[in-house]
Write an enzyme that holds these catalytic residues in place. Structure first.
Site, PDB file in Angstrom:
ATOM      1  N   GLU A   1      40.591  -3.464  13.757  1.00  0.00           N
ATOM      2  CA  GLU A   1      39.999  -4.790  13.944  1.00  0.00           C
ATOM      3  C   GLU A   1      40.634  -5.423  15.176  1.00  0.00           C
ATOM      4  OE1 GLU A   1      39.177  -8.818  11.325  1.00  0.00           O
ATOM      5  OE2 GLU A   1      41.178  -7.920  11.317  1.00  0.00           O
TER       6      GLU A   1
ATOM      7  N   ASP B   1      44.029  -3.963  10.218  1.00  0.00           N
ATOM      8  CA  ASP B   1      43.766  -5.393  10.366  1.00  0.00           C
ATOM      9  C   ASP B   1      44.387  -5.936  11.661  1.00  0.00           C
ATOM     10  OD1 ASP B   1      42.820  -7.920   8.999  1.00  0.00           O
ATOM     11  OD2 ASP B   1      44.952  -8.406   9.220  1.00  0.00           O
TER      12      ASP B   1
ATOM     13  N   ASP C   1      42.866  -0.563   3.768  1.00  0.00           N
ATOM     14  CA  ASP C   1      43.030  -1.647   4.732  1.00  0.00           C
ATOM     15  C   ASP C   1      44.527  -1.886   4.939  1.00  0.00           C
ATOM     16  OD1 ASP C   1      42.677  -3.947   6.294  1.00  0.00           O
ATOM     17  OD2 ASP C   1      40.940  -4.574   5.116  1.00  0.00           O
TER      18      ASP C   1
ATOM     19  N   HIS D   1      33.846  -9.260   4.825  1.00  0.00           N
ATOM     20  CA  HIS D   1      34.491 -10.262   3.978  1.00  0.00           C
ATOM     21  C   HIS D   1      34.897 -11.518   4.745  1.00  0.00           C
ATOM     22  CE1 HIS D   1      37.800  -8.129   5.870  1.00  0.00           C
ATOM     23  NE2 HIS D   1      38.572  -9.152   5.586  1.00  0.00           N
ATOM     24  N   ASP D   2      34.812 -11.496   6.079  1.00  0.00           N
ATOM     25  CA  ASP D   2      35.172 -12.649   6.903  1.00  0.00           C
ATOM     26  C   ASP D   2      33.969 -13.385   7.468  1.00  0.00           C
ATOM     27  OD1 ASP D   2      37.937 -12.387   6.641  1.00  0.00           O
ATOM     28  OD2 ASP D   2      38.105 -11.034   8.364  1.00  0.00           O
TER      29      ASP D   2
END
Length: 550
Positions: free
Chosen positions: A266, A214, A112, A339-340
């Site tokens: 993302e 990200d 990431d 995870h969000d």
């Protein structure tokens, strides 16, 4: 370098890359996956010890959240050294061993990369703050106060605070689209872009196979930093800015192995048109994007802190639009949890009365569409949201800020907490539930000073990997067994691997309350089969809508 399958073919006659051959990705939140040393935090050795679980499940790659050196203000998304591992998670040697162990099992490793911003404890930021005219002086977005004083414009952070922070040492504001400790990097500076590519190459040289990037569509800001008009949106200002696509293309060209490195971006707040731009194979930018429209289906007016009831047909409409936007030479990612996001079985299903069946329904929807499934840790065993009881239990910076912002807006405390508790990112970050043992088998210590950093969900004695693995191997119904079967099904049937995806009769269902989602997978070639998938998202039998034409 380890590359078991070709990727990014330049000519259509070449084989499709692995992620378009039925492959799936397993998403790991490192601090909550497996703790190998009993300190209460998941770590790299813990991941290595659990690789056989991923191999048994049948995934082709793992993506782990950031494990680089970080003050951990935003759980690792504030990076202070991109070329080293945070001691919380282990060492570079541990990472090398994890990569090698994964490759021995045929599992690729994706890291990431957080390239839009760094920690304010990064040496670049210190140099930029202390020497405005030095080589790092414009590595970040620095601006003087507005003519009347105060921040340079009206931009607002994703974390419910102003997007500009005053720095007394430099006498200017710096931009932070997330926490104040996460300063946005200035990609107009060619040296920033060069550093980003070199960081990626550093990890490619250590045998990683790709990156999840990200908030990558935030790297370009509108020149001059104009304020957003009342009622406007950030799109074009700092979302999907004017140079984002060009810089991502440049980033790919700068990689050691641009044709075999998977890039998943993302892209919050983007449009269907932009989705195609990012991912069209001929543009040679991203291979897939992580878009947000479908996980905002239960948000009112785009705000996760104003939740509304889930409507299956609304979800179907969004998914159909995504599939259409990413048809042809583009390729979707498929996910419901990460995870969000709150746990999918609690959002789109019934986690009290029909938990197993709800989880399997969600799994079928998000693994059988056209695209590459990304399975978030714990979803494969139907982990549910955590029973938070008070605001003091919130640990995530976004959730704490949102609760405070709701209070300041005049929302009563009980209502403010009720809004936040169901959408809080903490819900997805509780320790993985491996066994019925202490701390759900997450940590060797299980209590005392080595207690898990966040409490284990108290339902772990019933919902854990060991119990569901035993059921699956006995061919008894289980969520884990269903995930394994669905991922295998994708690889075995051409319509699910490379066939088109359509939602028959969807337009005629607009505004209806049908709980049934119907879609078809199939090929356009002579003799190719079509498969129809019908999923009921209610707790009782429901008819297939006539509009579906089945």
């Amino acid at each position: 370098m380890y590359h078991p399958n070709p990727a990014l073919p330049e000519h259509p006659e070449h084989p499709a890359p692995w992620w378009q051959q039925g492959g799936a990705i397993y998403h790991i939140y490192p601090r909550s996956f497996a703790d190998s040393n009993g300190d209460g935090f998941g770590d790299l050795r813990g991941i290595t010890e659990k690789l056989d679980h991923l191999a048994w499940l049948g995934v082709e790659a793992l993506w782990m959240g950031p494990v680089f050196r970080s003050p951990q203000v935003d759980n690792g998304y504030d990076i202070s050294d991109y070329r080293d591992i945070d001691p919380l998670f282990g060492t570079l040697a541990d990472m090398d061993e994890l990569i090698a162990a994964a490759h021995r099992r045929g599992i690729r490793v994706l890291l990431d990369l957080v390239l839009n911003h760094s920690s304010t404890e990064h040496r670049w930021f210190a140099a930029s703050r202390d020497d405005p005219h030095g080589p790092y002086g414009d590595f970040y977005h620095w601006q003087d106060p507005a003519p009347g004083g105060g921040p340079p414009n009206n931009w607002w952070s994703f974390f419910s605070i102003p997007a500009w922070t005053w720095c007394a040492e430099r006498g200017q504001y710096y931009l932070n689209l997330f926490a104040p400790e996460q300063a946005d990097l200035n990609w107009t500076n060619r040296e920033v872009r060069r550093e980003m590519a070199e960081i990626a190459n550093f990890w490619l040289d250590r045998q990683v196979d790709g990156f999840r990037m990200d908030v990558i569509n935030l790297i370009s800001k509108s020149p001059g930093y104009p304020s957003i008009p009342d009622g406007g949106t950030p799109r074009g200002y700092f979302i999907d800015g004017p140079d984002a696509l060009r810089w991502i293309q440049e980033f790919r060209r700068s990689l050691r192995d641009p044709d075999v490195t998977l890039l998943v971006g993302e892209t919050p707040g983007t449009t269907p048109e932009s989705l195609r731009s990012w991912t069209a194979r001929e543009h040679r930018a991203l291979d897939m994007v992580i878009s947000f429209e479908h996980v905002q289906v239960d948000h009112s007016h785009g705000s996760r802190w104003n939740p509304v009831p889930f409507a299956p047909q609304d979800l179907a409409q969004i998914l159909a639009e995504q599939q259409q936007a990413l048809s042809g030479s583009s390729w979707p990612s498929l996910y419901a949890g990460n995870h969000d996001q709150p746990r999918v079985v609690s959002r789109f299903g019934d986690d009290r009365h029909f938990r197993r069946d709800s989880a399997i329904a969600c799994a079928a929807l998000f693994t059988l569409l056209r695209g590459t499934p990304i399975v978030y840790q714990g979803d494969e065993i139907a982990m549910a949201i955590f029973p938070l009881e008070s605001p003091e239990e919130l640990q995530d910076v976004e959730s704490r800020n949102a609760y405070q912002a709701l209070l300041e807006a005049g929302v009563p405390p009980e209502e403010a907490f009720a809004r936040v508790r169901v959408q809080a990112r903490d819900n997805a970050r509780t320790p993985m539930q491996w066994t019925t043992g202490p701390a759900a088998g997450f940590s060797e210590a299980g209590g005392g000073t080595g207690a898990p950093w966040f409490p284990v969900n108290p339902d772990y004695r019933e919902w854990n990997v060991a119990a569901q693995r035993a059921a699956a191997e006995a061919r008894e119904p289980s969520v884990l067994g269903a995930y394994r079967d669905l991922l295998a099904l994708r690889r075995q049937h051409q319509p699910l691997t490379s066939g088109s995806c359509t939602f028959p009769g969807l337009a005629d269902l607009a505004g209806q309350n049908s709980p049934v989602i119907v879609f078809q997978r199939g090929g356009s070639g002579v003799g190719e089969h079509t498969m129809t998938i019908v999923i009921n998202f209610s707790s009782s039998p429901a008819p297939v809508p006539d509009a579906a034409g089945l």
